[in-house]
Structure formats: structure tokens, C-alpha cells
Design a protein around this motif. Structure first.
Motif, PDB file in Angstrom:
ATOM      1  N   VAL A 213      12.596  23.200  45.832  1.00 58.86           N
ATOM      2  CA  VAL A 213      12.590  22.557  44.516  1.00 58.86           C
ATOM      3  C   VAL A 213      11.280  22.786  43.790  1.00 58.86           C
ATOM      4  O   VAL A 213      11.189  22.538  42.595  1.00 58.86           O
ATOM      5  CB  VAL A 213      12.852  21.027  44.575  1.00 58.86           C
ATOM      6  CG1 VAL A 213      14.267  20.737  44.958  1.00 58.86           C
ATOM      7  CG2 VAL A 213      11.879  20.319  45.449  1.00 58.86           C
ATOM      8  N   SER A 214      10.255  23.244  44.503  1.00 61.38           N
ATOM      9  CA  SER A 214       8.995  23.512  43.818  1.00 61.38           C
ATOM     10  C   SER A 214       9.091  24.863  43.125  1.00 61.38           C
ATOM     11  O   SER A 214       9.941  25.681  43.462  1.00 61.38           O
ATOM     12  CB  SER A 214       7.845  23.503  44.824  1.00 61.38           C
ATOM     13  OG  SER A 214       7.842  24.713  45.530  1.00 61.38           O
ATOM     14  N   PRO A 215       8.234  25.088  42.140  1.00 61.21           N
ATOM     15  CA  PRO A 215       8.371  26.357  41.390  1.00 61.21           C
ATOM     16  C   PRO A 215       7.884  27.596  42.142  1.00 61.21           C
ATOM     17  O   PRO A 215       7.918  28.673  41.558  1.00 61.21           O
ATOM     18  CB  PRO A 215       7.535  26.111  40.128  1.00 61.21           C
ATOM     19  CG  PRO A 215       6.762  24.888  40.356  1.00 61.21           C
ATOM     20  CD  PRO A 215       7.231  24.199  41.570  1.00 61.21           C
ATOM     21  N   ILE A 216       7.474  27.494  43.395  1.00 51.74           N
ATOM     22  CA  ILE A 216       6.962  28.699  44.061  1.00 51.74           C
ATOM     23  C   ILE A 216       8.095  29.697  44.282  1.00 51.74           C
ATOM     24  O   ILE A 216       9.248  29.333  44.434  1.00 51.74           O
ATOM     25  CB  ILE A 216       6.260  28.398  45.410  1.00 51.74           C
ATOM     26  CG1 ILE A 216       7.251  27.913  46.467  1.00 51.74           C
ATOM     27  CG2 ILE A 216       5.131  27.429  45.235  1.00 51.74           C
ATOM     28  CD1 ILE A 216       6.733  28.126  47.853  1.00 51.74           C
TER      29      ILE A 216
END
Lengths: 371, 307
Positions: A213-216
């Protein structure tokens, strides 16, 4: 860049905190190096031998004595009958039985060729083969010694002496093969096992979802996993090389630079494989079974224990997909034959292609979303 | 202004329909609560909103971004707290926070004021490994990590399940404080006592929202006349209730027995008292009470079943 550095830092922190993993990483190579080469040994040190002597001549007695003096044989003594011999072999009291026929000495003196029977317990075929080799050696050297005495009595065939020179491993020391082989196993374990288990663990505790869910980006995550374990694998390999040199006195005959380059490419294959396995398995148990299955196949077909040349053609085709066999080939070439970079180009390129393939497959099948 | 728009959202897993035809909007800055039993589809809904699961059909817009096409933009703007604890148990509190801040490309310092009320409570343990924290502390840390990049939307999937009552209350107090920063919160919970603190509540059952409303109007719309009875013969009472003729709804509520009459309340109440006498049930007291959210939900679910 900051993200990748942070991922790497996190990975090292976790490895450092994982006391068990840490001790395995340190202890495993030591233990494997100290124990394995001494135990996985083709040399047969002790052969239990018994005799059935139907001749009872001075010649046979001298021959039995000859065996008794050799440190490789334990002389069980005389056996009365074949039946008794069979029973003794059944109980593992003897490994070999040498049977002298009656009139053995007499026939020999008369220029006939009497038959001498060697019976071997061949449950361990290697032991049987090597043991009977030893026995033949002892017998032929015995006859050579006797030759002077016999020379006058009968016509001797032309004396052919064979001199052997073993290349690349002059003393036929099995350790020279097994120790570099252990290096290969070590690197494989770190690459595939540790990576696969590590990523599956993230799945189990749910942190992989937090990453998703993180933008990485996907390849950030991939690199953040691969770089730390790649470094770990290389460090282990170098430690292994040093142990090999200082414990066993085996130094790399060829180019060390080429060896390190090949190892780093091989590690990429294994890391990618570990990554791929972690994606298809749901928990650590599944991942372990998959890695273990592949690992056993890889090792047994790699040429460490049995030469790959002896395999049937279909198995050779299968072995083209076995990265370990290519790496084993490289190790043998560089460590023992003293090869340089150009000599290992072919397997190296193969490994490189494999690494590109497996890593792309892993990256493609790594989906951040569930269907 | 609606920050999340969901239209005709359906999610199917093979034969099972987890979500069917959901329609709702979440307004900016509100706390939107979702309550429902286990298996109602709450976590599936959260996974879809968090861009982790693909919907089978329907349109979802989060912060004007389409959830299928622009999920990358959405990921920068949301903070997601999944139902299970999912931080690194072998990293310390401080390391977890730094790690997640970096993953979102933001620093701790500039966002510390926002999480300060929570951080103050867990900072004494900042060098402790996250896996060794108590359940309540874990959730507070998880909340910190979900907030450290100043998300516009906070998705909390059952954040207080398995947490002790005191920590649960503290957790909700913290959510109130976070509102100052214009964060929209979507939160699910199985606890009735918590949902009253939401601005709007969606009652979820079998993958559908049965009702979406503010707590006040849910209570206002309660149709019956509710009485609470305290009796030591609760089981016997429940046993014989099917014989009672008047239209009513009843259920045990802790040590009390709640009964609600709909038409001609006075008459119904009297015949109920008669009924009790006839079956020799003694009771301490019978009080007329105003309904709590739980009473309303029970009524709503019952009505929904009848339809």
C-alpha cells in the motif's frame, strides 16, 4: 535511493537481531567445512577381510601375512567353509573373502593359471570397488616380490609397468573436490533458502501488504531484498574461500576475480529463485519444502557426488536447467584446473541468462494487488 | 465534498459474494464507522479501498482518483491499518516509525506534531522491539506509522479488536484529536459502544450496507417503545416468549430483558404484564428506556430480514 538504502538497512538490522539466523550464518560454514570433508570421503580406510584356504601352502600363508601387515586391512583370519563365510558377511564381520583353491601353489609353479576368488559385500558399491582394487594391488605386488624366486622356473611375460599421473588433483585427494563443492552448497543455501524464507515471513506477518500500500515500487522492494542477501552470500563465500585455504590448504589455482564474478552471478540466480519461490508459497513451510526439493535435485545432479558425464542423455537435458551444475563446473575449472575468465565464459553466460530469466519472472509474477 | 465515492461495488470470490452492490460516499473530515459481524465483508471493503484487492465490478473514486487506474496516487494519500498487526516485530518502535516514514518519502520531524498525542504515549518504549509491546501499544504504534506521512485518508480495519477497554477508549480519543488535521477516517469495529463516536455509521451485513446514517438519527428513527426488565428468570422468560401474542421484539441485553412494543403500546404492555403473571415470572422492575445504538441495530437487522 533513500528508500532502497532504508530497505537494506532494515534487512541488515533484522538479520542482526535474528540471533538464530546470525549464528547459522556464522556457524554453518565452519561446521560444514570442519565436519563434512572428513566424513564425505571416498577413501576406504578399513577393509575387513577373511580367507578360505583350501591349499594350505606356504605361498598362501605368505600372502595372508602380507594382508595382515597392511594398515588398510583387518584380517579376520581363516574361514572354514563358504557357508561360514556367507554367515560372517551377513553379520558384517567381513567385507571381503579371498578363496584360494586347492593346489594353488602347485598349479602356479607348473605354469598354470589358477583362479583366485574374491567375494565382496557390495551393498556399498564404492567400498566394494575400491576395496577389491586394494586387494588386487596387494596381490600383484606380492607376486612381483615373488618374481625373483619364480623367474628361473617358468617363462615370464614381458614386464609391463604402468605409471600413473593424476592431473589437477595429484594425490587423488577427495577433499579437493568436496571442499569447493561445499562452498557451492553454502552459497546456494544463503541465496535461495534465506531469501525465500525471509520474504514469505513478510507475507506471514503482513508487512508485505504494508509495503504494497505504500508508494514504493516493486523493483525497489526487490532490490531492497536482493542487495542485502547478495552481500551476505558474497561474504560467506569469501569466508569459505579463506577457510578452504587455511584449513585444507586448497588455494584457488585460477583467477580469483573470475571466481568472485561467477559467484556473484550465481547468487543472482539463487536470489531470484528464492524470490520466485516466496511468491508462489503461502507460508514458510511451503517455501521450505519447495526449496528443499529443488536443493536436493540440484545437489545430486550437480556433479559434486557423481560425475555428470555418466548421466543418461535425458538427465543431461534436465541438468541444463540446473544452475548448480554450471556453477560446480566453474568452481572445478577455476579452483582446481586454474582456469581464467575466458575459460568459464560459457557457463558464466548461461548463469547470467538464467539470472535475468528468473528475476524477470519473479518481478512479473509479483503483483501488488490481489485479484 | 465527498472524498470517497463508491458506486455499485461488487466483489466476488469464486462462488462467494463478499460485497454486493455497495453505494456510499465518505465526506471530507468525517469519521465514517462501519459496524458488522465477522464475515460481513468489512475487511474485503478495506482491502479494496486500500488498493490491495481488485473489485469485481463497480466504480470507486478516492480523492478524485480512480482506484483501478490511479492507484499509485491514492497510495501516497492513504494510511492503512490492517486488521492484524503488521509492523516489523524485530525492529524497535523508533525504527519502525523511521522506516515507514522513509517508505512514503517523508521525514519524522515535520510530521511529529500531528502524531504527538499518540507518540507521547509510546515514546517511553521507543527502543523496545515492536513485537514485545502490549496489544494496545502495538495499535498505537501502528496508528503512528499509518499517520507519519500525513495521509488525507486513514483506513482502520478493526483497530481495537483484542485491545483492552481502557486502551480502546484512548485510541478513540486519539482519533478525535487527529480530526484537527482534516484527516478523513474510515474505521470498522465489531464493538457497539465504539460506533457512537463516529460521525456516520454504516451497518453492514452479508456484504451490504443495511443503513448509513448519523448515530443521532439512527436513534431518532427507532420505531418502538422500549422497556427493560430485570428478572432472575431470564431463561424461562425467553423460553415462553413465543407464546406471547402481541407484536413485539425482545432479546436479552446483559442481565436485562429488552422488549419493544410497536402498536398500541399501553395495551401491549398491560397484556405483557398479564402474561408474566400468568407464567409466574417475577421481576424486579420494568422501566421505559430510550434506545441505545445496539437496540436500533437489532431492530434494523430484524426489519431487514423480514423484508
Amino acid at each position: 535511493m533513500r528508500v532502497i538504502l532504508m530497505l537494506i538497512k532494515k534487512e541488515f538490522l533484522q538479520v542482526y537481531r535474528n540471533k538464530l539466523l546470525m549464528s547459522i550464518l556464522i556457524v554453518a560454514p565452519l561446521v560444514q567445512f570442519v565436519i563434512f570433508p572428513f566424513t564425505a570421503d571416498y577413501e576406504i580406510k578399513v577393509v575387513k577381510i577373511g580367507f578360505i584356504d583350501s591349499d594350505h601352502s606356504s605361498l598362501t600363508r605368505q600372502m595372508v601375512e602380507k594382508f595382515t601387515y597392511s594398515p588398510y586391512f583387518i584380517n579376520y583370519g581363516f574361514i572354514e567353509s563358504r557357508d561360514q563365510g556367507e554367515a560372517l558377511m551377513m553379520q558384517d564381520k567381513v567385507d571381503f573373502i579371498i578363496e584360494f583353491p586347492s593346489h594353488f601353489e602347485k598349479d602356479l609353479m607348473n605354469g598354470l593359471s589358477p583362479q583366485l576368488a574374491i567375494t565382496a559385500n557390495a551393498i556399498n558399491s564404492v567400498k566394494a570397488g575400491i576395496g577389491s582394487g586394494y586387494i588386487k594391488n596387494v596381490i600383484s605386488s606380492f607376486f612381483n616380490e615373488q618374481k625373483e624366486g619364480l623367474a628361473n622356473r617358468s617363462a615370464q611375460p614381458a614386464n609391463v609397468s604402468i605409471s600413473k599421473v593424476y592431473w589437477y588433483n595429484e594425490q587423488l585427494n577427495y577433499k579437493n573436490l568436496i571442499v569447493p563443492g561445499i562452498l557451492v552448497i553454502l552459497v546456494t543455501l544463503i541465496g535461495a533458502y534465506v531469501t525465500a524464507l525471509n520474504i514469505v515471513r513478510e507475507k506471514e506477518i503482513g508487512t508485505i501488504e504494508q509495503m504494497n500500500v505504500s508508494p514504493i515500487k516493486k523493483w525497489h522492494f526487490l532490490l531492497g531484498k536482493m542487495i542485502p542477501f547478495w552481500i551476505l552470500g558474497m561474504v560467506e563465500f569469501i569466508i569459505g574461500l579463506l577457510l578452504m585455504k587455511f584449513i585444507f590448504g586448497i588455494s584457488v589455482q585460477g583467477s580469483v576475480g573470475a571466481l568472485l564474478l561467477c559467484t556473484s552471478v550465481y547468487l543472482l540466480v539463487m536470489l531470484g529463485l528464492g524470490f520466485f519461490i516466496s511468491l508462489v508459497s503461502r507460508n514458510q513451510l511451503q517455501a521450505m519444502f519447495i526449496v528443499f526439493f529443488l536443493f536436493v535435485v540440484f545437489v545430486l545432479m550437480s556433479g559434486l557426488f557423481t560425475p555428470t558425464e555418466g548421466m543418461p542423455q535425458w538427465a543431461k537435458y534436465i541438468n541444463y536447467a540446473n544452475p548448480m551444475s554450471f556453477f560446480m563446473e566453474i568452481i572445478k575449472l577455476i579452483v582446481m584446473k586454474g582456469a581464467g575468465l575466458m575459460d568459464v565464459m560459457k557457463p558464466l553466460i548461461t548463469l547470467f541468462v538464467m539470472s535475468v530469466f528468473i528475476n524477470s519472472a519473479a518481478l512479473l509474477s509479483y503483483s501488488e494487488k490481489k485479484k | 465534498m465527498s472524498i470517497i465515492q463508491v458506486e455499485n461495488l461488487t466483489k466476488k470470490f469464486k462462488k462467494l459474494t463478499a460485497l454486493s452492490e455497495l453505494n456510499f460516499e465518505v465526506q471530507k473530515g468525517e469519521i465514517f464507522g462501519i459496524i458488522g459481524p465477522d464475515g460481513a465483508g468489512k475487511s474485503t471493503l478495506f482491502n479494496i479501498l486500500a488498493t490491495l484487492t481488485l473489485p469485481t465490478s463497480g466504480t470507486i473514486t478516492v480523492l478524485d482518483h480512480d482506484i483501478l487506474k490511479q492507484y499509485k496516487q491514492i497510495r501516497k494519500e492513504i494510511g492503512y491499518l490492517p486488521g492484524t498487526f503488521s509492523l516489523y516485530p524485530d525492529l524497535t518502535v523508533q525504527e519502525n516509525l523511521t522506516f515507514f516514514a522513509t517508505m512514503y518519502g517523508s521525514g519524522i520531524k515535520e510530521n511529529l506534531p500531528m502524531i504527538m498525542p499518540i507518540w507521547r504515549q509510546i515514546s517511553p518504549f521507543k527502543n523496545r522491539e515492536a513485537g514485545k509491546l502490549s496489544g494496545g501499544m502495538k495499535q498505537k504504534l501502528a496508528l503512528c506509522c499509518a499517520l507519519i506521512h500525513r495521509p488525507k485518508i486513514l483506513l482502520l480495519d478493526e483497530p481495537t479488536t483484542g485491545v483492552d477497554p481502557v486502551s480502546r477508549k484512548e485510541f478513540w480519543d486519539l482519533l478525535d484529536k487527529i480530526r484537527e488535521y482534516q484527516v478523513t477516517v474510515v474505521v470498522s469495529t465489531p464493538y457497539m459502544d465504539e460506533v457512537g463516536r463516529c460521525d456516520r455509521i454504516a451497518l453492514m451485513q452479508d456484504g451490504r450496507f443495511i443503513t448509513v446514517d448519523t448515530p443521532e438519527s439512527i436513534i431518532k428513527n427507532y420505531k418502538g417503545d422500549l422497556y427493560a426488565i430485570k428478572t432472575s428468570q431470564l431463561f424461562k422468560l425467553l423460553d415462553i416468549m413465543p407464546q406471547f401474542q402481541e407484536k413485539c421484539s425482545y432479546y436479552p441485553y446483559g442481565e436485562y430483558f429488552h422488549i419493544s412494543f410497536y402498536h398500541d403500546t399501553k395495551h401491549a404492555k398491560n397484556s405483557f404484564l398479564q402474561f408474566l403473571k400468568q407464567h409466574e415470572i417475577e421481576f424486579e422492575k420494568m422501566e421505559h428506556i430510550s434506545p441505545l445504538l445496539e437496540d436500533c441495530f437489532i431492530e434494523i437487522i430484524k426489519e431487514d430480514r423480514n423484508v
